[in-house]
Design a protein around this motif. Structure first.
Motif, short mmCIF file in Angstrom:
data_model
loop_
_atom_site.label_atom_id
_atom_site.label_comp_id
_atom_site.label_asym_id
_atom_site.label_seq_id
_atom_site.Cartn_x
_atom_site.Cartn_y
_atom_site.Cartn_z
N TYR A 262 -5.12 -11.54 4.13
CA TYR A 262 -5.69 -10.20 4.10
C TYR A 262 -4.56 -9.17 4.10
O TYR A 262 -3.48 -9.42 4.62
N ILE A 263 -4.84 -8.00 3.54
CA ILE A 263 -3.81 -6.96 3.44
C ILE A 263 -3.91 -6.00 4.62
O ILE A 263 -3.01 -5.95 5.46
N THR B 116 -0.98 -12.43 6.75
CA THR B 116 -0.97 -11.08 6.20
C THR B 116 0.47 -10.74 5.79
O THR B 116 1.41 -11.05 6.53
N PRO B 117 0.67 -10.16 4.63
CA PRO B 117 2.03 -9.87 4.13
C PRO B 117 2.62 -8.63 4.81
O PRO B 117 2.57 -7.52 4.27
N ASN B 118 3.21 -8.81 5.97
CA ASN B 118 3.66 -7.69 6.79
C ASN B 118 4.72 -6.81 6.14
O ASN B 118 4.89 -5.65 6.52
N GLU C 22 1.83 1.11 4.36
CA GLU C 22 1.37 2.48 4.16
C GLU C 22 -0.11 2.63 4.49
O GLU C 22 -0.52 3.64 5.10
N LEU C 23 -0.92 1.66 4.10
CA LEU C 23 -2.35 1.72 4.41
C LEU C 23 -2.58 1.81 5.92
O LEU C 23 -3.37 2.63 6.40
N GLU D 245 -6.01 9.52 -0.30
CA GLU D 245 -4.77 8.88 0.15
C GLU D 245 -4.85 7.36 0.00
O GLU D 245 -3.91 6.72 -0.49
N ALA D 246 -5.98 6.79 0.40
CA ALA D 246 -6.17 5.35 0.24
C ALA D 246 -6.17 4.98 -1.24
O ALA D 246 -5.56 3.97 -1.65
#
Length: 275
Positions: A158-159, A185-187, A194-195, A217-218
């Motif tokens: 998950y992102i 999760t790709p830290n 940014e999210l 912004e998202a």
């Protein structure tokens, strides 16, 4: 150095014995060889891990780009701006879906649920997805986590973290649930960082993560994922083919209504698996 003098029966005199230094030297050589072997194993393991991290970045960017391609600026669209992709054992993307709770008027139609239900209905797939991995733009909720465990996927990546409804994958593992999956999760992914930073600021006034995912912004961050995917350069040669597959898969996805083309994705999956 210590000298041990012992009588030797049948000899005319005495002889001395030194401790067997060659035995100690041999042990040191063996330890050195073992240390070198261990270092090589650790180096190869680190390289494999880094290559996997790169694959996770590429496929996470793909999932975000698909969501950004059909962004919903208002709450009355097809559903929340959340989507997922499924990849096979060779890391090729084979199916995608997005949240459609509004369009379907069904609170269960989260992206992960639609992903697995749609894929498992494809001819010849069966009821499980062993060996497959799911990449999703938001950390799965309790419903989706349980469903993913039941379908026996290998990994879930998950992102964006969900502070309110996430953490279920870890709970399943800690509870010794008989069907679990590896979660990651790709830290280091710029879009993830940014999210989560922007949501932390947003939630001071509004704690709803789905409301945040309607903001300009998202949207900007999701669009940046498409640019990052198109400009991505692999560090590991073995991932070059995967990057090409991800871009090819994206080119087959239109902005049309997902429900009208869902089963067509079965054909996309079959074609990609043959190549």
């Amino acid at each position: 150095m210590l000298r041990i003098v012992l009588p030797v029966i049948g000899s005319a005199g005495y002889w001395s014995i030194r401790p067997k230094m060659h035995t100690r030297t041999a042990k040191l050589k063996n330890l050195l060889a073992l240390a070198i072997l261990l270092l090589l194993v650790l180096t190869q393991t680190a390289k494999a891990s880094s290559a996997q991290m790169e694959r996770d970045e590429i496929l996470s960017l793909l999932a975000m780009t698909i969501v950004g391609k059909n962004w919903q600026p208002e709450v009355n669209g097809h559903g929340h701006n959340i989507g997922s992709i499924l990849v096979d054992e060779s890391n090729k993307p084979v199916f995608w879906a997005r949240n459609s709770i509004k369009k379907r008027d069904d609170a269960t139609q989260h992206g992960e649920v639609r992903l697995m239900q749609g894929f498992l209905q494809c001819p010849g797939i069966g009821k499980y997805a062993k060996g497959y991995s799911v990449y999703t733009t938001l950390e799965p909720c309790a419903m989706c986590s349980g469903m993913l465990a039941m379908t026996q996927v290998d990994r879930v990546i998950y992102i964006q973290r969900d502070p309110a409804y996430g953490g279920i994958g870890a709970t399943l593992n800690n509870s010794k649930y008989p069907r679990t999956y590896e979660e990651y999760t790709p830290n280091k992914l710029a879009q993830k960082i940014e999210l989560e930073r922007e949501f932390e600021a947003f939630r001071r006034k509004n704690k709803s993560i789905t409301d945040f995912l309607l903001t300009d912004e998202a949207h900007r961050i999701f669009i940046s994922a498409g640019s990052a995917l198109s400009e991505y350069q692999t560090l590991f040669p073995e991932n070059a083919h995967l990057l090409g597959s991800a871009r090819a898969y994206l080119s087959k996805i239109s902005e049309e209504q997902y429900d009208e083309q869902a089963m067509a994705n079965c054909q996309i999956a079959n074609n990609l698996q043959k190549n």
